[in-house]
Motif scaffolding. Structure first.
Motif, PDB file in Angstrom:
ATOM      1  N   GLY A 148      51.431  26.610  42.205  1.00 19.26           N
ATOM      2  CA  GLY A 148      50.498  27.668  42.577  1.00 19.26           C
ATOM      3  C   GLY A 148      49.086  27.153  42.684  1.00 19.26           C
ATOM      4  O   GLY A 148      48.721  26.131  42.092  1.00 19.26           O
ATOM      5  N   HIS A 149      48.293  27.878  43.463  1.00 23.63           N
ATOM      6  CA  HIS A 149      46.864  27.589  43.614  1.00 23.63           C
ATOM      7  C   HIS A 149      46.078  28.739  43.003  1.00 23.63           C
ATOM      8  O   HIS A 149      46.454  29.907  43.135  1.00 23.63           O
ATOM      9  N   SER A 150      44.988  28.423  42.314  1.00 22.31           N
ATOM     10  CA  SER A 150      44.068  29.428  41.791  1.00 22.31           C
ATOM     11  C   SER A 150      44.799  30.364  40.823  1.00 22.31           C
ATOM     12  O   SER A 150      45.438  29.903  39.874  1.00 22.31           O
ATOM     13  N   ALA A 151      44.719  31.676  41.033  1.00 21.57           N
ATOM     14  CA  ALA A 151      45.429  32.613  40.158  1.00 21.57           C
ATOM     15  C   ALA A 151      46.933  32.312  40.142  1.00 21.57           C
ATOM     16  O   ALA A 151      47.594  32.466  39.114  1.00 21.57           O
TER      17      ALA A 151
ATOM     18  N   LEU B  27      49.755  31.525  36.987  1.00 23.07           N
ATOM     19  CA  LEU B  27      51.075  32.136  36.887  1.00 23.07           C
ATOM     20  C   LEU B  27      52.180  31.081  36.896  1.00 23.07           C
ATOM     21  O   LEU B  27      53.169  31.193  36.165  1.00 23.07           O
ATOM     22  N   ALA B  28      52.022  30.046  37.720  1.00 23.81           N
ATOM     23  CA  ALA B  28      53.012  28.968  37.759  1.00 23.81           C
ATOM     24  C   ALA B  28      53.104  28.270  36.404  1.00 23.81           C
ATOM     25  O   ALA B  28      54.192  27.917  35.938  1.00 23.81           O
TER      26      ALA B  28
ATOM     27  N   ALA C 175      43.607  28.767  37.976  1.00 25.37           N
ATOM     28  CA  ALA C 175      42.753  29.706  37.246  1.00 25.37           C
ATOM     29  C   ALA C 175      43.614  30.492  36.268  1.00 25.37           C
ATOM     30  O   ALA C 175      44.808  30.677  36.484  1.00 25.37           O
ATOM     31  N   GLY C 176      42.984  30.956  35.186  1.00 27.35           N
ATOM     32  CA  GLY C 176      43.684  31.811  34.248  1.00 27.35           C
ATOM     33  C   GLY C 176      44.486  31.089  33.194  1.00 27.35           C
ATOM     34  O   GLY C 176      45.325  31.710  32.534  1.00 27.35           O
ATOM     35  N   LEU C 177      44.235  29.805  32.974  1.00 27.81           N
ATOM     36  CA  LEU C 177      44.986  29.079  31.948  1.00 27.81           C
ATOM     37  C   LEU C 177      44.652  29.576  30.544  1.00 27.81           C
ATOM     38  O   LEU C 177      45.486  29.514  29.647  1.00 27.81           O
ATOM     39  N   ASP C 178      43.426  30.073  30.369  1.00 30.38           N
ATOM     40  CA  ASP C 178      43.021  30.608  29.067  1.00 30.38           C
ATOM     41  C   ASP C 178      42.089  31.796  29.278  1.00 30.38           C
ATOM     42  O   ASP C 178      40.883  31.728  29.029  1.00 30.38           O
ATOM     43  N   MET C 179      42.641  32.911  29.737  1.00 28.22           N
ATOM     44  CA  MET C 179      41.835  34.106  29.944  1.00 28.22           C
ATOM     45  C   MET C 179      41.425  34.758  28.633  1.00 28.22           C
ATOM     46  O   MET C 179      40.445  35.514  28.588  1.00 28.22           O
TER      47      MET C 179
END
Length: 294
Positions: free
Chosen positions: A145-148, A152-153, A182-186
């Motif tokens: 996945g790219h970005s968001a 998720l990936a 993105a979102g690895l540690d929200m």
């Protein structure tokens, strides 16, 4: 400027991607495409006729052994994006001896990230159960996945509960390819709220800090987590570079240090656009990572 504003597909990016897709159609790449497959039963309550679907791109040539499989998850700020914009990735992977599955999933504000993660997991479950029909190897399923979509990936590779809830005894994901994730540690990001406009992320992630942690891959990786292949843009946004390095170090302490590369001069959007060219460095490493012969 909000640090994650880049995650939405700006008008210019949308135009560029549409041009690439049109060019793909015109050139008729050597792959077999099957579109709009429902990965959730259409009779199920809550079935979304647009978002619960995926496309499969398989090599036309027959192989002595099944092909490895990559499930690609698009980005778009958790509130935009569509699988049909990424046909060029499906065709590139198929041309290089990989069965590609490009998925849709529900988006904010209609859905929050836990539902998005469940959608992605259900798409992987469908892939595991059906990809042999398209020449793919269910024992070699990878997420990308790219970005968001990168976040998720990573979550799919790390959180085994996403699959046990759906009836699988074991996580079928054998590794993950993260492209400027993105979102690895929200949990960390949303607790700080450092940047103007960060409140917008409470729409997809909710108000509860426990919920932020529950969808952050950082808190699921273990010594048994499958391998990661990570590419970060040298000129990407600071939140991505810092969280990716933190994720890398966490994996290293667990004895699972990922393959990790910073691509000099690359900003966030070009990190996915470069996948139009089959000989770029990400595909070169991906082929080795998944064991593709092509």
């Amino acid at each position: 400027m909000t640090l994650f504003r880049f995650l939405a597909l700006p008008a210019l990016l949308l135009i560029v991607v549409l041009v690439l897709v049109a060019n793909e159609v015109a050139q008729a790449r050597p792959s077999r495409r099957t579109t709009d497959i429902a990965y959730v039963p259409t009779s199920e309550a809550g079935f979304d006729t647009q978002r619960h679907r995926l496309n499969v791109y398989a090599p036309r040539r027959k192989a002595a052994v099944p092909y490895p499989v990559v499930v690609f998850i698009h980005g778009g700020n958790w509130n935009s994006g569509n699988k049909n914009l990424y046909s060029f990735i499906g065709r590139r992977l198929a041309k290089q001896g990989v069965v590609a599955v490009i998925i849709n999933y529900r988006l904010a504000p209609q859905a929050q990230v836990p539902a998005m993660a469940d959608d992605c997991a259900r798409a992987v479950v469908w892939t595991y159960q059906h990809i042999a029909e398209y020449g793919g190897d269910p024992q070699r399923v990878f997420t990308m996945g790219h970005s968001a979509g990168g976040g998720l990936a990573a979550l799919l590779a790390a959180d085994n509960q996403l699959f046990s809830r759906r009836g699988l005894a074991a996580n079928p994901v054998r590794g993950a390819i993260l492209d400027d994730p993105a979102g690895l540690d929200m949990y960390d990001y949303l607790r700080k709220m450092q940047y103007g406009g960060d409140e917008q992320y409470l729409v997809p992630f909710g108000q509860d800090p426990a919920g932020w942690k529950a969808v952050s891959p950082m808190y699921y990786v273990t010594a048994q987590t499958p391998p990661f292949l990570m590419f970060i843009g040298g000129e990407t946004y600071p939140s991505i570079s810092s969280s990716s390095e933190k994720f890398r170090q966490k994996l290293k302490t667990l004895g699972r240090e990922p393959e990790f590369a910073v691509l000099a001069g690359k900003k966030h959007v070009p990190m996915v656009l470069q996948l139009y060219w089959k000989d770029n460095v990400i595909y070169q490493a991906l082929r080795k990572f998944v064991g593709a012969a092509g």
